[in-house]
Enzyme design. Structure first.
Site, short mmCIF file in Angstrom:
data_model
loop_
_atom_site.label_atom_id
_atom_site.label_comp_id
_atom_site.label_asym_id
_atom_site.label_seq_id
_atom_site.Cartn_x
_atom_site.Cartn_y
_atom_site.Cartn_z
N ASP A 44 0.86 -1.16 0.13
CA ASP A 44 -0.01 -0.06 0.13
C ASP A 44 0.76 1.22 -0.02
OD1 ASP A 44 -2.82 1.00 0.41
OD2 ASP A 44 -1.70 2.08 1.81
N GLU A 91 -4.89 2.14 -4.40
CA GLU A 91 -3.31 2.43 -4.17
C GLU A 91 -2.67 0.94 -3.51
OE1 GLU A 91 -4.83 4.55 -0.53
OE2 GLU A 91 -5.37 4.08 -2.54
#
Length: 415
Positions: free
Chosen positions: A277, A320
């Site tokens: 992430d 993301e």
């Protein structure tokens, strides 16, 4: 025929009249019955001789007429036989074209198209050898040999450099070309040659006009089939590829996860999952806008892909978040890989423009099957738990999933 008989009867009657007149004149002139009879007999013999010759000529004429009629009938029969053979050949060709069409409807790869042609054409055309090459990013090369009765189809890497036969190199004709040794059939789509078929046979080296038309139809069908497989591949790739980053999307990841879990279970090797992430990525979007954020995501995906092994699988999990499957990778090696990825992203800023570079860091959670999970869903959840821990303990770090102890000394697989 009836008119000829009537003419002969008239001539015979006329001859008898002439003979009678001649006999009367001779008898009147010589006044001797014996000489007159002898003269009449001579005339009669000459008459029969003339009649015989006339009949003979007539028979010869009739025989010649019959011979000509027989020759005409034979020529007509041969033409009929040839026409029948041509119709039968065209029927067989049409039947094979229909069969190829049905098979091409079902095929989905260039390999299957080459295999179909190698299975159907050699026997039908009585070939000694057949080769086919299909050009693309990877080249498909297939060959069939009568001497060994063997068939092979393979994909050649790097466009088949070094393995493509000489006849398929260089400038190729855009129409069917026949030589003493073989026949070359190009398959053309959108003004480009996408495949080549080479045929050899010794029984009848020269291919007939009907066979050339048939092969032209086969080439057209093959071109349509190759276009179809290209479209199918494009749509499949579109459905499993993330549009922004060009790597696998979540749908593709879930399919691959179940496949890798089954393979790891069957062969009893570890399968590691790395959940990544981007740290504080929301601030990038809020500060610089989503187009800049998209540039960051694409660059991160490219960097990750350059570092990973060919056996590793990278996908965009959502937003993301990225996820990696690393087959045959135990926990210690998975942590080393994750740390390497983290350092590569953290050490090099991402260039946006000449006056803007963004420093991005990532947090990574690592989990391993079957050590931390018993199925795919549990593996992803464990990696996500480890990622959550990495973000909660400071970000820009790697955390390995740690099962939580439970009563009785055992450890729960969930932290």
């Amino acid at each position: 025929m009836r008119a000829s008989v009537q003419v002969l009867i008239f001539l015979a009657f006329l001859w008898l009249v002439v003979c009678g007149v001649c006999l009367w004149l001779i008898l009147k002139a010589v006044q001797n019955l014996g000489i007159a009879l002898l003269s009449a007999a001579s005339l009669t013999v000459l008459g029969f001789l003339a009649a015989t010759l006339g009949l003979l000529f007539y028979r010869v004429s009739v025989s010649n007429e019959h011979q000509k009629r027989l020759e005409n009938l034979q020529a007509e029969w041969q033409a009929t036989q040839n026409a029948l053979q041509q119709l039968l050949s065209q029927r067989d060709q049409l039947g094979l074209l229909v069969k190829l069409l049905h098979r091409f409807v079902l095929v989905t790869t260039r390999h299957d198209i080459a295999l179909t042609l190698l299975q159907e054409l050699p026997t039908f055309l009585r070939l000694d050898r057949m080769e086919i090459i299909v050009f693309d990013t990877t080249t498909v090369y297939g060959v069939w040999e009568l001497s060994s009765n063997q068939m092979s189809v393979e994909e050649l890497e790097n466009r088949g450099e070094g393995k493509i036969p000489p006849w398929a190199k260089g400038q190729q004709p855009r129409s069917i070309t026949q030589t003493l040794e073989s026949l070359l059939v190009p398959v053309v789509t959108d003004d480009s040659i996408v495949a080549l078929i080479r045929l050899e046979r010794s029984s009848r080296p020269s291919f007939t006009a009907d066979e050339l038309k048939f092969l032209e139809a086969v080439a057209n069908q093959t071109a349509l089939a190759l276009e179809k497989t290209k479209l199918i591949a494009f749509l499949e790739n579109l459905s499993i590829t993330d549009e922004l980053t060009g790597i696998a999307n979540r749908r593709h990841f879930e399919w691959r996860l179940s496949e890798e879990i089954e393979r790891a279970r069957r062969y009893q090797y570890p399968l590691s999952a790395l959940m990544l992430d981007l740290d504080h990525f929301k601030q990038v979007n809020d500060t610089y806008g989503h187009p800049i954020g998209d540039i960051v995501l694409k660059e991160i995906a490219q960097r990750l892909r350059r570092v990973l092994r060919r056996t590793d699988f990278l996908a965009r999990y959502g937003g993301e978040e990225f996820i990696i499957l690393a087959p045959q990778t135990p926990a210690d090696r998975a942590v080393i890989l994750a740390e390497r990825l983290r350092q590569i992203i953290a050490e090099s800023p991402i260039p946006i423009s000449s006056d803007l570079q963004l420093h991005i860091t990532i947090s990574i959670g690592v989990a391993v099957f079957p050590e931390h999970a018993q199925n795919g869903n549990e593996l992803v959840r464990a990696a996500d738990e480890a990622l959550y821990k990495a973000k909660q303990t400071g970000r820009n770090k790697v955390c390995l999933f740690e099962p939580e102890p439970v009563k009785g000394g055992e450890r729960n697989v969930w932290a």
